[in-house]
Scaffold this motif. Structure first.
Motif, mmCIF file in Angstrom:
data_model
loop_
_atom_site.group_PDB
_atom_site.id
_atom_site.type_symbol
_atom_site.label_atom_id
_atom_site.label_comp_id
_atom_site.label_asym_id
_atom_site.label_seq_id
_atom_site.Cartn_x
_atom_site.Cartn_y
_atom_site.Cartn_z
ATOM 1 N N ASN A 280 41.313 -15.624 -33.381
ATOM 2 C CA ASN A 280 41.979 -14.334 -33.568
ATOM 3 C C ASN A 280 41.432 -13.281 -32.611
ATOM 4 O OD1 ASN A 280 43.547 -15.380 -35.625
ATOM 5 N ND2 ASN A 280 42.094 -14.798 -37.225
ATOM 6 N N GLN A 281 40.120 -13.265 -32.439
ATOM 7 C CA GLN A 281 39.511 -12.281 -31.546
ATOM 8 C C GLN A 281 39.941 -12.502 -30.108
ATOM 9 O OE1 GLN A 281 36.863 -9.552 -32.416
ATOM 10 N NE2 GLN A 281 38.288 -9.134 -30.763
ATOM 11 N N LEU A 282 39.992 -13.756 -29.681
ATOM 12 C CA LEU A 282 40.412 -14.063 -28.317
ATOM 13 C C LEU A 282 41.878 -13.705 -28.104
ATOM 14 C CD1 LEU A 282 39.515 -15.220 -25.612
ATOM 15 C CD2 LEU A 282 40.116 -17.496 -26.442
ATOM 16 N N LEU A 283 42.713 -13.967 -29.102
ATOM 17 C CA LEU A 283 44.133 -13.621 -29.000
ATOM 18 C C LEU A 283 44.317 -12.123 -28.825
ATOM 19 C CD1 LEU A 283 45.665 -15.896 -31.807
ATOM 20 C CD2 LEU A 283 45.768 -16.263 -29.348
ATOM 21 N N SER A 284 43.592 -11.339 -29.605
ATOM 22 C CA SER A 284 43.751 -9.886 -29.547
ATOM 23 C C SER A 284 43.236 -9.319 -28.233
ATOM 24 C CB SER A 284 43.026 -9.234 -30.728
ATOM 25 O OG SER A 284 41.625 -9.432 -30.635
ATOM 26 N N LYS A 285 42.197 -9.906 -27.667
ATOM 27 C CA LYS A 285 41.656 -9.396 -26.417
ATOM 28 C C LYS A 285 42.562 -9.724 -25.227
ATOM 29 C CE LYS A 285 38.054 -7.152 -27.575
ATOM 30 N NZ LYS A 285 38.052 -5.688 -27.341
ATOM 31 N N MET A 286 43.186 -10.890 -25.251
ATOM 32 C CA MET A 286 44.028 -11.287 -24.127
ATOM 33 C C MET A 286 45.369 -10.570 -24.135
ATOM 34 S SD MET A 286 43.430 -15.312 -23.401
ATOM 35 C CE MET A 286 44.401 -15.147 -21.904
ATOM 36 N N ASP A 287 45.955 -10.399 -25.310
ATOM 37 C CA ASP A 287 47.280 -9.777 -25.381
ATOM 38 C C ASP A 287 47.441 -9.090 -26.722
ATOM 39 O OD1 ASP A 287 49.803 -9.081 -24.493
ATOM 40 O OD2 ASP A 287 50.749 -10.852 -25.329
ATOM 41 N N GLY A 288 46.584 -8.117 -26.963
ATOM 42 C CA GLY A 288 46.637 -7.392 -28.220
ATOM 43 C C GLY A 288 47.309 -6.046 -28.054
ATOM 44 N N VAL A 289 46.930 -5.092 -28.906
ATOM 45 C CA VAL A 289 47.507 -3.749 -28.850
ATOM 46 C C VAL A 289 47.148 -3.066 -27.544
ATOM 47 C CG1 VAL A 289 47.558 -1.494 -29.963
ATOM 48 C CG2 VAL A 289 47.475 -3.573 -31.362
ATOM 49 N N GLU A 290 45.871 -3.132 -27.142
ATOM 50 C CA GLU A 290 45.437 -2.580 -25.862
ATOM 51 C C GLU A 290 45.470 -3.697 -24.824
ATOM 52 O OE1 GLU A 290 41.699 -0.686 -26.132
ATOM 53 O OE2 GLU A 290 42.287 0.680 -27.741
ATOM 54 N N GLN A 291 46.497 -3.679 -23.988
ATOM 55 C CA GLN A 291 46.694 -4.775 -23.049
ATOM 56 C C GLN A 291 45.849 -4.585 -21.797
ATOM 57 O OE1 GLN A 291 50.905 -5.056 -22.321
ATOM 58 N NE2 GLN A 291 51.224 -6.319 -24.110
ATOM 59 N N LEU A 292 45.247 -5.678 -21.373
ATOM 60 C CA LEU A 292 44.481 -5.696 -20.129
ATOM 61 C C LEU A 292 45.306 -6.379 -19.053
ATOM 62 C CD1 LEU A 292 40.950 -6.748 -21.436
ATOM 63 C CD2 LEU A 292 41.653 -4.478 -20.707
ATOM 64 N N ASN A 293 45.293 -5.802 -17.855
ATOM 65 C CA ASN A 293 46.030 -6.410 -16.753
ATOM 66 C C ASN A 293 45.118 -6.737 -15.580
ATOM 67 O OD1 ASN A 293 48.540 -7.388 -15.964
ATOM 68 N ND2 ASN A 293 48.977 -5.606 -14.707
ATOM 69 N N ASN A 294 43.806 -6.655 -15.823
ATOM 70 C CA ASN A 294 42.843 -6.920 -14.747
ATOM 71 C C ASN A 294 41.963 -8.123 -15.066
ATOM 72 O OD1 ASN A 294 41.455 -5.726 -16.849
ATOM 73 N ND2 ASN A 294 40.113 -4.520 -15.535
ATOM 74 N N ILE A 295 42.454 -9.029 -15.909
ATOM 75 C CA ILE A 295 41.677 -10.206 -16.278
ATOM 76 C C ILE A 295 42.440 -11.474 -15.922
ATOM 77 C CG2 ILE A 295 40.442 -9.093 -18.170
ATOM 78 C CD1 ILE A 295 42.401 -10.578 -20.073
ATOM 79 N N LEU A 296 41.694 -12.525 -15.697
ATOM 80 C CA LEU A 296 42.248 -13.864 -15.542
ATOM 81 C C LEU A 296 41.336 -14.807 -16.317
ATOM 82 C CD1 LEU A 296 44.331 -15.766 -14.276
ATOM 83 C CD2 LEU A 296 42.773 -16.067 -12.356
ATOM 84 N N VAL A 297 41.863 -15.358 -17.394
ATOM 85 C CA VAL A 297 41.101 -16.280 -18.232
ATOM 86 C C VAL A 297 41.504 -17.704 -17.857
ATOM 87 C CG1 VAL A 297 40.616 -17.044 -20.580
ATOM 88 C CG2 VAL A 297 40.953 -14.615 -20.112
ATOM 89 N N ILE A 298 40.528 -18.512 -17.515
ATOM 90 C CA ILE A 298 40.777 -19.912 -17.152
ATOM 91 C C ILE A 298 40.129 -20.787 -18.216
ATOM 92 C CG2 ILE A 298 40.492 -21.691 -15.396
ATOM 93 C CD1 ILE A 298 40.179 -19.493 -13.320
ATOM 94 N N GLY A 299 40.948 -21.526 -18.934
ATOM 95 C CA GLY A 299 40.444 -22.437 -19.956
ATOM 96 C C GLY A 299 40.564 -23.875 -19.499
ATOM 97 N N MET A 300 39.607 -24.705 -19.899
ATOM 98 C CA MET A 300 39.617 -26.124 -19.524
ATOM 99 C C MET A 300 39.414 -26.980 -20.763
ATOM 100 S SD MET A 300 37.220 -25.683 -16.204
ATOM 101 C CE MET A 300 36.283 -24.470 -17.098
#
Length: 747
Positions: A357-377
């Motif tokens: 839940n915390q990761l979901l909110s940080k990536m695309d929550g109420v306060e949107q960030l447009n300067n991140i790139l998360v790479i999952g493996m």
């Protein structure tokens, strides 16, 4: 005109605050113009005579004599109150008082109201448009460091603050200065104020433009990555193409940047290597590499805090710089360890769900960030929560599969480059041949193969009696070293040679025309899978009595296919597994097969996989349903699969509906004639005379499976005593008639 003073008062009209001028009466204007239209106003309370601001004067009939109209920003700059005297002198610009560059910060006039209202969702202001407004309103005005101006942009008041100026002299060299005139040629640099929520798009000091986003060595093979050109092209198109262009272009397109990439595939294919290299090839912040399990913490709330800390720097910079923020890269290795589907994990703490839940909110929550790139493996994409895989989060899914032959050639060249440069590799080593012979090898397995070959070369130059005196100049890695290494390093998704050889312990014996027809039918199915584009999946069941050689025939057909991926599923591999685990292992075998372009699965004793027992009867419906689905599910595009199953209970499979899911059923014949028995004995090289063959050929009746026949032949060989004059043929028929081997008796 010498030093004079006028009483400070408000601007004659509220709208005049956006002109940047100070206002006097017409009479005073005539007097002022005798000196200059520019006046230098002293800052009240300052001991520095140069501390002040130069204003351009305008006349207004609404102004009284003896007063000067200043807006609130001008009064704050001069530290003057209403009705307080403002001391000034005329100011005449010289040819050096021309601004080459002026740096300004931008903020909202009413920041608190903007933060609390709907304006926080606005897309931002383009720096080019703001620059046009500044030059339209303030052209030919003198700007001083620390000075504030107000502009109106579509009804919103913005405050500009001059934070730096640079003048141009006639020699075209530049010098630092405190003030100068704003002309058309002046370069205006606009940035958001640190404490403001405003967004300024297209600021010239951004590091996210295409000229600086990528490093100079944008070459994948030189970066130490091979066989992934297509995957890198997809990653570039989806995740970085939008970042090459200025932020203003992306704003006009109306699209946000991609925030997340998921790299998935078998172990050892280069997922972690790709993520590390992406971080190095970009001129961005140093990537934060996180091992999935390291996020978890035994203290309540600490795991969630660890997630928030990863995004803290990106959030802070976006608040300060908006779209001009640098790119922040966060790399999650083993993502499935912390992002399993919510509700799927046991225990009462719910930590796993909270982390997701915390990761979901940080990536695309109420306060949107447009300067991140998360790479999952991950190796297990199926375990990850679906909400994390949707657009806006980890939306780009790139499968990092096993390399093809050109890819393997690149990987071999990378891992042997140092050997070749330092002349440790023999000229006779053929890298293309090795690439062709290493089907289904991952990048990590190819690296292991090279290390194994090098170990053989090193060991060859070591004298066990004088370990302290090896001669490095004699080291040569030869082709034979790689050949030996191929016998030592085997691919995880390759051919299960040991099981195939065990199933064909006695080889394949062609004992009748019926058997030849069965063998040819199997070869026909192999050709169909290999060459046809319309049937990527074929399933065949070899049916027959116990001991008729079904397993050996299935293994033989799989070997004849020479497919890169061949897996032999035997019942003994599933002993002790519960139904769900058994179904999961079968499913995993099919998914492993999909990773290769051409694959063959052999499922021996199919009824054993569904736990069939005749008493009851009893069977595993979970395993049955899994097989029914998998036998009908086509492999992914570009993949082909041949399934060969064996059974001794064809009627049972028919009742369970499994035969409806397969393409063909082939009956494997038993040995039914004396000629066939003699043919088998000859190929087994049993020491029989012509009389022995005649005896067996004349007396044989009934049928026998090839497996039982081989056992009967070996048992007879042990019973024959040449010193007693025993006849092999007669002894063979006696043992068969005595029924010592069940299934080999007279029938």
């Amino acid at each position: 005109m010498s030093r004079a003073s006028l009483a400070a008062t408000n601007s004659p009209q509220p709208r005049l605050v956006y002109t940047g001028l100070v206002y006097t009466s017409s009479d005073e204007q005539i007097v002022l113009r005798c000196g200059s239209k520019y006046i230098f106003c002293e800052t009240v309370g300052s001991a520095d005579p140069d501390d002040g601001f130069v204003f351009c004067c305008g006349a207004s009939p609404e102004m009284k004599r003896g007063t000067i109209g200043l807006n609130q920003l001008q009064r704050m700059n001069l530290n003057v109150s209403l009705n307080q005297p403002v001391y000034f002198t005329p100011w005449k610009p010289t040819e050096n008082d021309v601004l080459a560059v002026v740096n300004m910060t931008v903020r909202y006039q009413r920041e608190a109201r903007v933060r609390g209202g709907a304006a926080t969702d606005q897309k931002g202001y383009k720096s080019s448009e703001l620059e046009q407004i500044v030059k339209a309103n303030f052209l030919n005005l003198c700007l001083t460091e620390g000075q504030d101006f107000a502009i109106d942009v579509s009804g919103t008041a913005l405050i500009l603050n001059v934070v730096g100026t640079q003048n141009t002299q006639v020699t075209q060299t530049s010098r630092r200065t405190k003030r100068g005139l704003l002309l058309d040629s002046t370069n205006i640099i606009l940035q958001k104020a640190n404490d403001s929520s405003i967004k300024i798009i297209g600021s010239v000091n951004t590091t996210s433009t295409g000229s600086v986003l990528f490093g100079p060595n944008f070459n994948f093979e030189q970066m130490g990555i091979g066989g992934l050109d297509k995957e890198f092209a997809d990653i570039f198109r989806r995740a970085f193409a939008s970042r090459v262009f200025p932020a203003e272009v992306v704003l006009n397109l109306g699209i946000p940047h991609v925030k997340g990439i998921l790299l998935y595939g078998p172990p050892g294919t280069g997922k972690t290597l790709i993520a590390r290299k992406i971080g190095k090839m970009l001129n961005a912040r140093e990537p934060k590499i996180v091992n999935g399990p390291s996020i978890l913490n035994k203290y309540v709330g600490q795991s969630e805090e660890n997630i928030r800390a990863l995004f803290a720097d990106a959030e802070s910079e976006q608040r300060e710089r908006g779209p001009d923020s640098e790119l922040h890269i966060i790399i999650f290795d083993e993502l499935d360890a912390i992002c399993k589907e919510r509700g799927s994990t046991g225990g009462g703490t719910g930590v796993g769900d909270s982390v997701v839940n915390q990761l979901l909110s940080k990536m695309d929550g109420v306060e949107q960030l447009n300067n991140i790139l998360v790479i999952g493996m991950t190796n297990r994409k199926d375990l990850i929560d679906d909400a994390l895989l949707r657009p806006g989060r980890l939306e780009v899914h790139i499968e990092i599969g096993l390399p093809d032959e050109p890819g393997r050639l690149q990987i071999f060249n990378i891992h042997t480059s140092s050997m070749r440069e330092n002349k440790y590799m023999d000229a006779g080593v053929s890298i293309p041949t090795l690439a062709a012979e290493t089907k289904n090898f991952s990048g990590a397995e190819i690296e292991g193969l090279v290390k194994s070959a090098a170990s053989f070369a090193l060991n060859r130059e070591i004298d066990i009696k004088s370990l302290d005196k090896p001669d490095p100049s004699k080291i040569r890695v030869k082709q034979e070293d790689f050949v030996r290494a191929l016998g030592e390093v085997r691919p995880a998704f390759g051919v299960t040679e040991e099981k195939l050889q065990r199933a064909m312990t006695n080889g394949i014996i062609s004992y009748s025309e019926d058997f030849v027809r069965v063998l040819n039918s199997g070869k026909l199915f192999i050709r169909q899978v290999e060459t046809s584009s319309k049937t990527p999946l074929l399933s065949v069941i070899l049916a027959g009595k116990p001991g008729c050689g079904k397993s050996a025939l299935a293994a033989h057909l799989a070997t004849l296919s020479k497919f890169p991926f061949i897996k032999f599923l035997a019942p003994e591999d599933f002993i002790g597994h519960v139904e769900t685990v058994r179904a999961d292992k079968i499913h995993r075998a099919f998914k492993d097969a999909y990773k290769s372009e051409l694959s063959c699965l052999v499922i021996d004793d199919l009824e054993r996989f569904i736990d069939f027992a005749p008493i009851g009867p009893r069977f595993s419906n979970t395993a049955l349903q899994a097989l029914l689905v998998l036998f009908k599910t086509h492999p992914p595009k570009g993949k082909k699969l041949l399934v060969i199953a064996t059974t001794s209970q064809l009627d049972v499979l028919s009742e369970l509906g499994l035969l409806n899911a397969v393409d063909s059923v082939i009956d494997v014949p038993s040995v039914t004639s004396g000629i066939g028995v003699c043919t088998v004995l000859k190929q087994l090289q049993i020491p029989c005379t012509r009389e022995d063959f005649n005896t067996i050929g004349q007396q044989w009746r009934g049928h026998i499976g090839i497996k039982k026949l081989i056992s009967l032949a070996e048992l007879t060989a042990q019973a024959v005593d040449p010193r007693a004059g025993d006849s092999y043929g007669e002894k063979f028929m006696q043992i068969r008639g005595a029924g010592l081997l069940r299934g080999a008796e007279q029938g």
